[in-house]
Design an enzyme around this catalytic site. Sequence first.
Site, PDB file in Angstrom:
ATOM      1  N   MET A   1       0.826  -1.200   0.000  1.00  0.00           N
ATOM      2  CA  MET A   1       0.000   0.000   0.000  1.00  0.00           C
ATOM      3  C   MET A   1       0.865   1.258   0.000  1.00  0.00           C
ATOM      4  O   MET A   1       0.634   2.196  -0.770  1.00  0.00           O
ATOM      5  CB  MET A   1      -0.938  -0.007   1.209  1.00  0.00           C
ATOM      6  CG  MET A   1      -1.906   1.158   1.246  1.00  0.00           C
ATOM      7  SD  MET A   1      -3.048   1.211  -0.157  1.00  0.00           S
ATOM      8  CE  MET A   1      -4.149  -0.149   0.267  1.00  0.00           C
TER       9      MET A   1
ATOM     10  N   VAL B   1       0.797  -1.479   9.508  1.00  0.00           N
ATOM     11  CA  VAL B   1      -0.133  -2.584   9.767  1.00  0.00           C
ATOM     12  C   VAL B   1      -1.309  -2.118  10.624  1.00  0.00           C
ATOM     13  O   VAL B   1      -1.210  -1.130  11.358  1.00  0.00           O
ATOM     14  CB  VAL B   1       0.591  -3.760  10.463  1.00  0.00           C
ATOM     15  CG1 VAL B   1       1.640  -4.341   9.556  1.00  0.00           C
ATOM     16  CG2 VAL B   1       1.216  -3.298  11.784  1.00  0.00           C
ATOM     17  N   GLU B   2      -2.419  -2.870  10.542  1.00  0.00           N
ATOM     18  CA  GLU B   2      -3.643  -2.516  11.263  1.00  0.00           C
ATOM     19  C   GLU B   2      -3.542  -2.906  12.741  1.00  0.00           C
ATOM     20  O   GLU B   2      -4.170  -3.875  13.190  1.00  0.00           O
ATOM     21  CB  GLU B   2      -4.856  -3.203  10.612  1.00  0.00           C
ATOM     22  CG  GLU B   2      -5.242  -2.655   9.263  1.00  0.00           C
ATOM     23  CD  GLU B   2      -5.920  -1.298   9.371  1.00  0.00           C
ATOM     24  OE1 GLU B   2      -7.150  -1.249   9.525  1.00  0.00           O
ATOM     25  OE2 GLU B   2      -5.212  -0.275   9.304  1.00  0.00           O
TER      26      GLU B   2
ATOM     27  N   LYS C   1      -0.002   2.056  15.618  1.00  0.00           N
ATOM     28  CA  LYS C   1      -0.317   3.272  14.860  1.00  0.00           C
ATOM     29  C   LYS C   1      -0.224   4.499  15.760  1.00  0.00           C
ATOM     30  O   LYS C   1       0.321   5.543  15.364  1.00  0.00           O
ATOM     31  CB  LYS C   1      -1.710   3.168  14.234  1.00  0.00           C
ATOM     32  CG  LYS C   1      -1.795   2.255  13.005  1.00  0.00           C
ATOM     33  CD  LYS C   1      -3.208   2.235  12.465  1.00  0.00           C
ATOM     34  CE  LYS C   1      -3.351   1.291  11.269  1.00  0.00           C
ATOM     35  NZ  LYS C   1      -2.713   1.816  10.050  1.00  0.00           N
TER      36      LYS C   1
ATOM     37  N   HIS D   1      -8.342   6.963   3.104  1.00  0.00           N
ATOM     38  CA  HIS D   1      -8.429   5.519   2.912  1.00  0.00           C
ATOM     39  C   HIS D   1      -8.362   5.195   1.422  1.00  0.00           C
ATOM     40  O   HIS D   1      -9.336   5.366   0.676  1.00  0.00           O
ATOM     41  CB  HIS D   1      -9.731   4.977   3.516  1.00  0.00           C
ATOM     42  CG  HIS D   1      -9.885   3.500   3.345  1.00  0.00           C
ATOM     43  ND1 HIS D   1     -11.113   2.885   3.245  1.00  0.00           N
ATOM     44  CD2 HIS D   1      -8.963   2.509   3.234  1.00  0.00           C
ATOM     45  CE1 HIS D   1     -10.929   1.590   3.083  1.00  0.00           C
ATOM     46  NE2 HIS D   1      -9.645   1.337   3.071  1.00  0.00           N
TER      47      HIS D   1
ATOM     48  N   ASN E   1      -6.908  -0.889  -2.723  1.00  0.00           N
ATOM     49  CA  ASN E   1      -5.851  -1.637  -3.388  1.00  0.00           C
ATOM     50  C   ASN E   1      -6.380  -2.333  -4.647  1.00  0.00           C
ATOM     51  O   ASN E   1      -7.470  -2.921  -4.596  1.00  0.00           O
ATOM     52  CB  ASN E   1      -5.281  -2.678  -2.400  1.00  0.00           C
ATOM     53  CG  ASN E   1      -3.958  -3.250  -2.863  1.00  0.00           C
ATOM     54  OD1 ASN E   1      -3.163  -2.570  -3.485  1.00  0.00           O
ATOM     55  ND2 ASN E   1      -3.741  -4.519  -2.568  1.00  0.00           N
TER      56      ASN E   1
ATOM     57  N   GLU F   1     -11.573   7.488   0.417  1.00  0.00           N
ATOM     58  CA  GLU F   1     -12.462   7.987   1.463  1.00  0.00           C
ATOM     59  C   GLU F   1     -11.681   8.998   2.307  1.00  0.00           C
ATOM     60  O   GLU F   1     -10.660   8.673   2.910  1.00  0.00           O
ATOM     61  CB  GLU F   1     -12.951   6.842   2.349  1.00  0.00           C
ATOM     62  CG  GLU F   1     -13.932   5.915   1.655  1.00  0.00           C
ATOM     63  CD  GLU F   1     -14.389   4.779   2.549  1.00  0.00           C
ATOM     64  OE1 GLU F   1     -15.617   4.555   2.634  1.00  0.00           O
ATOM     65  OE2 GLU F   1     -13.531   4.107   3.157  1.00  0.00           O
TER      66      GLU F   1
ATOM     67  N   ASN G   1     -16.022  -0.399   3.595  1.00  0.00           N
ATOM     68  CA  ASN G   1     -15.742  -1.661   4.285  1.00  0.00           C
ATOM     69  C   ASN G   1     -16.845  -2.053   5.256  1.00  0.00           C
ATOM     70  O   ASN G   1     -17.082  -3.242   5.488  1.00  0.00           O
ATOM     71  CB  ASN G   1     -14.396  -1.574   5.007  1.00  0.00           C
ATOM     72  CG  ASN G   1     -13.232  -1.746   4.052  1.00  0.00           C
ATOM     73  OD1 ASN G   1     -13.403  -2.151   2.908  1.00  0.00           O
ATOM     74  ND2 ASN G   1     -12.042  -1.428   4.509  1.00  0.00           N
TER      75      ASN G   1
END
Length: 726
Positions: free
Chosen positions: A323, A400-401, A406, A449, A452, A461, A499
């Site tokens: 990403m 990473v999520e 974060k 946002h 991909n 977004e 999502n």
Amino acid sequence: MMASAFDYVVDGRGLATVTIDVPGKPVNVWSRETLAEFDRVLGELAERETLAAVVFRSGKEDTFIAGADIDMLSSVESADDARALARRGQEVFQRLADLSVPTVAAIHGACVGGGLEFALACSFRVASDADGTKLGFPEVQLGILPAWGGTQRAPGVVGLQDALTLILTGKRVSAGRAERMGLIDEAVPPGRLLRVAEETAMAAVEGEATPTSAGGGITGLLLERNPIGRKVVFSQSRKRVLERTGGHYPAPLKAIETVRAGLSRGIAAGLEAEADAVADLAETDVARHLMWIYRKREEAHAPPAEGEAREVRELGILGAGVMGGGIAEVAAYNDLRVRMKDIDEEKVADGLAHAASVARKAERKGKLSSRERRDLLHRISGTTEYTGFGRLDAVVEAIVEDLDLKRTVLEEVEAELGPDAVIATNTSSLRVDDMAGALERPERFGGLHFFNPVEKMPLVEVVRGEATSADSVATLHGLARKLGKTPVIVTDGPGFWVNRLLMPYLNEAAHLYTEGVPIEELDDAFESFGLPMGPLALLDEVGLDVAAKVGRVMEKAFPGRMKPSPLLYRLQNSGRLGKKSGLGFYHYEDGERKKADAGLREELGFAALAGEERTVYDDDYLVRRCLFRMVDEAARAVSDGIVADPGDGDLALVMGIGWPPFRGGLMRWADAVGTAAIVERLDEWTEALGPRFAPSRALRETARMGGFYAAPPDEEDVQPSLGAGL
């Protein structure tokens, strides 16, 4: 002589230079009024005995003529109105073609639709070789076709095959490509455009320049002037259209027949066929939906009403994964300087390599020259430190999520940035507000946002958190536009808009698979509906690990109704990642989807059902069972204020997941099906299949009001809802 949109002067040689500058519009567009004014100007020119030639130029900085006014097109009320409008445009442009003196279109910037039809009615076309000069027929993307002579004149200028490519695909070509195919006579530097146009006009007066026509050589002999050859071309074109559109879009097929009519029966018959075709198309739901989407995209690209955007010239990216590398390439492609950071040099190298691979693909497709690719990559630098971040205008976090990680990284980078720099997170499911608490200046923080693959997906977004300032929203919105994306502003919430709606859709598809529906049978139903891929293929595309992570976040945010199917839990532990690992629901080779994995069901421990054991569902049932849950979630999210209105939400789904444009949007489709009927069916499925189908209070209220797009009733007519719901 002055008209509101046209100004012309005639010099001592008898050369008239007509400047087209529609007042009150950022670009030149044709309306009923400008057509009438141009008709009058043509009459005045035709009466001048000393007139020798005419050059047409634009008074706009970056546009020649951008086609017909979308307001005029979308306001057509009947087939007769559409036919009359087509005939009027044909009449005016034929009058241009019939002028007894040479005419030259001096093209700089967009020359599309009715602009290109106008240019084709001129004797000659000269265009600047600027990057912004593009020529094409986008009408099929609006559900109609070129109806002011475009389908009739284009084959005579560029030949049948190139004309059909332009008309049937809606693709725009550069000045260089237009010159090679004969669409223009010459491509020149912008500073020489007007002089070359004048020279061309006067050379034609002296008999030293004559208009070119297509059809020469062996190709012309076999195809352009041979009825049998033309039949082959038309047949192949029709086959390609059906393969590409699934027969959902009538305009390209009508266009083929219109071109055929002109070639076989002459231009008069072809023009009549054009007018009849656009009359038929203008009343279709497809045209109405496509024009509506066009207008929504234009609205989405307009700057927000509030806030002052800061220009972004230098961008930082945290995270050099797929990403991050994709965002870096898109930013550099659009002339931003990019600083990409990760924790070690190997990861940074991976991010740079991914950006380079995307750029190489663009070069192979002709979107970049080798020099432009090299220049693009020179605009991207990598680092494991925060050196250089102090001069950045904005930073996008794409790690990473993991919420805690974060927050730590965002706190670090804020300390390195200037006080006016904006920070955005690319999270796909975590809340912006949960991260903002780690920052000293949360008003400078929001969400961007991306989807991909970044280089292909048009939606971004723009996420507004509770503390995000109007200036920051405007800056992020402007950055998305600068990157060539369609921005849709959404309010912070788990999964945001796209999502959040995708999860119940994908989850229900997983339930259907566990009930025994074969992979390809399920996906084929949705592709027949018009989606670019089915839900199981989409899970592979997103990544089964990513889907599992998002699923956990959504289950925590919306317990009960977002509980993932057991299939997703088992896939999470299977080691399959989908497309990126070469194995998911399908096998993949070099990134290309191959056959479905017949052994998956047994591997995951689901019994294979066959014969009378398995209930066989038709396509309509499969599609509605998944999409009705999506509709219900849309009603909840609209009620929660995640999007400003259903139109923004529908645009986001068209741009973000490839919702079929010919259906308008999820909620426009739901209104066509009938929201009351959807509630009734969900109630039935709640009894038969479980509480996850229970329609929400928001959807019941939407149905009671007449649908998502129903005009709000007068206040005195609104009665309190007594319907049960969640």
